[in-house]
Motif scaffolding. Structure first.
Motif, PDB file in Angstrom:
ATOM      1  N   TYR A  32      12.881  88.051  31.948  1.00  0.00           N
ATOM      2  CA  TYR A  32      13.007  86.935  31.095  1.00  0.00           C
ATOM      3  C   TYR A  32      14.366  87.069  30.057  1.00  0.00           C
ATOM      4  O   TYR A  32      14.333  88.321  29.392  1.00  0.00           O
ATOM      5  N   LEU A  36       8.419  85.443  25.035  1.00  0.00           N
ATOM      6  CA  LEU A  36       7.219  85.321  24.195  1.00  0.00           C
ATOM      7  C   LEU A  36       5.991  86.214  25.164  1.00  0.00           C
ATOM      8  O   LEU A  36       5.971  86.133  26.168  1.00  0.00           O
ATOM      9  N   SER A  42       2.914  86.184  29.373  1.00  0.00           N
ATOM     10  CA  SER A  42       4.117  86.355  29.105  1.00  0.00           C
ATOM     11  C   SER A  42       4.951  85.140  29.427  1.00  0.00           C
ATOM     12  O   SER A  42       4.537  84.437  30.482  1.00  0.00           O
ATOM     13  N   ASP A  43       5.909  84.474  29.015  1.00  0.00           N
ATOM     14  CA  ASP A  43       6.515  83.565  29.283  1.00  0.00           C
ATOM     15  C   ASP A  43       8.177  83.318  28.870  1.00  0.00           C
ATOM     16  O   ASP A  43       8.402  84.035  27.803  1.00  0.00           O
ATOM     17  N   GLU A  44       9.016  82.837  29.523  1.00  0.00           N
ATOM     18  CA  GLU A  44      10.305  82.575  29.030  1.00  0.00           C
ATOM     19  C   GLU A  44      10.403  81.953  27.809  1.00  0.00           C
ATOM     20  O   GLU A  44       9.551  80.995  27.350  1.00  0.00           O
ATOM     21  N   TRP A  45      11.429  82.141  26.768  1.00  0.00           N
ATOM     22  CA  TRP A  45      11.320  81.638  25.648  1.00  0.00           C
ATOM     23  C   TRP A  45      12.678  81.030  25.214  1.00  0.00           C
ATOM     24  O   TRP A  45      13.608  81.692  25.716  1.00  0.00           O
ATOM     25  N   PRO A  47      14.457  80.317  22.470  1.00  0.00           N
ATOM     26  CA  PRO A  47      14.323  80.455  20.780  1.00  0.00           C
ATOM     27  C   PRO A  47      15.476  79.488  19.999  1.00  0.00           C
ATOM     28  O   PRO A  47      16.553  79.717  20.599  1.00  0.00           O
ATOM     29  N   ALA A  57       8.226  77.035  17.017  1.00  0.00           N
ATOM     30  CA  ALA A  57       9.044  77.827  17.852  1.00  0.00           C
ATOM     31  C   ALA A  57       7.861  78.956  18.475  1.00  0.00           C
ATOM     32  O   ALA A  57       8.356  79.191  19.773  1.00  0.00           O
ATOM     33  N   VAL A  58       6.976  79.293  17.829  1.00  0.00           N
ATOM     34  CA  VAL A  58       6.219  80.453  18.445  1.00  0.00           C
ATOM     35  C   VAL A  58       4.620  79.779  18.462  1.00  0.00           C
ATOM     36  O   VAL A  58       3.731  80.525  18.462  1.00  0.00           O
ATOM     37  N   ALA A 122       7.696  87.908  19.982  1.00  0.00           N
ATOM     38  CA  ALA A 122       8.625  86.713  20.400  1.00  0.00           C
ATOM     39  C   ALA A 122      10.045  87.613  20.228  1.00  0.00           C
ATOM     40  O   ALA A 122      10.411  88.204  19.037  1.00  0.00           O
ATOM     41  N   TYR A 124      14.051  87.940  20.721  1.00  0.00           N
ATOM     42  CA  TYR A 124      15.334  87.322  21.110  1.00  0.00           C
ATOM     43  C   TYR A 124      16.140  88.318  21.931  1.00  0.00           C
ATOM     44  O   TYR A 124      16.036  89.515  22.197  1.00  0.00           O
TER      45      TYR A 124
END
Length: 126
Positions: A32, A36, A42-45, A47, A57-58, A122, A124
């Protein structure tokens, strides 16, 4: 950098670089760019800019049950303070915010989950 996987603590960030974060969970492996992560997944974010970060956003992390004790906020290659309104919004929901650079957040994730702590992250991109 490579981080060794600890067993039985959910998804683990096994490495990170400019290209993203490597995550392993049972048979799943993913990379990713921004991430997140929570005790069961878990997952792509995608932001927003850090200065525009808000609770929405979260939101997926705030919806997990049980709610996390706090959010590890990885702010990229260097540590930046999140917007005060973001911190206040999460604290109003009973979730603390621990901001640090994303490398430190990835390492802290492994340590805290190894201790069985109920945290979310989260991160970046670097």
């Amino acid at each position: 950098m490579r981080i060794e996987r600890e067993r039985g603590v959910g998804p683990i960030i096994t490495g990170f670089s400019q290209g993203g974060f490597k995550v392993e969970a049972d048979a799943f492996r993913g990379v990713y760019r921004a991430l997140l992560i929570w005790p069961d997944g878990s997952d792509e974010w995608a932001p927003p800019a850090l200065d525009a970060l808000n609770a929405e956003a979260v939101a997926p992390l705030l919806a997990i049950d049980p709610r996390p004790e706090f959010l590890l906020l990885g702010t990229g290659a260097t540590m930046h303070r999140p917007p005060p309104a973001f911190v206040r919004a999460l604290e109003a929901q009973g979730v603390g915010v621990e901001a640090m650079d994303s490398r430190a957040a990835a390492r802290a994730w492994a340590v805290l989950r190894g201790e069985g702590r109920q945290v979310a992250g989260a991160l970046y991109p670097l």
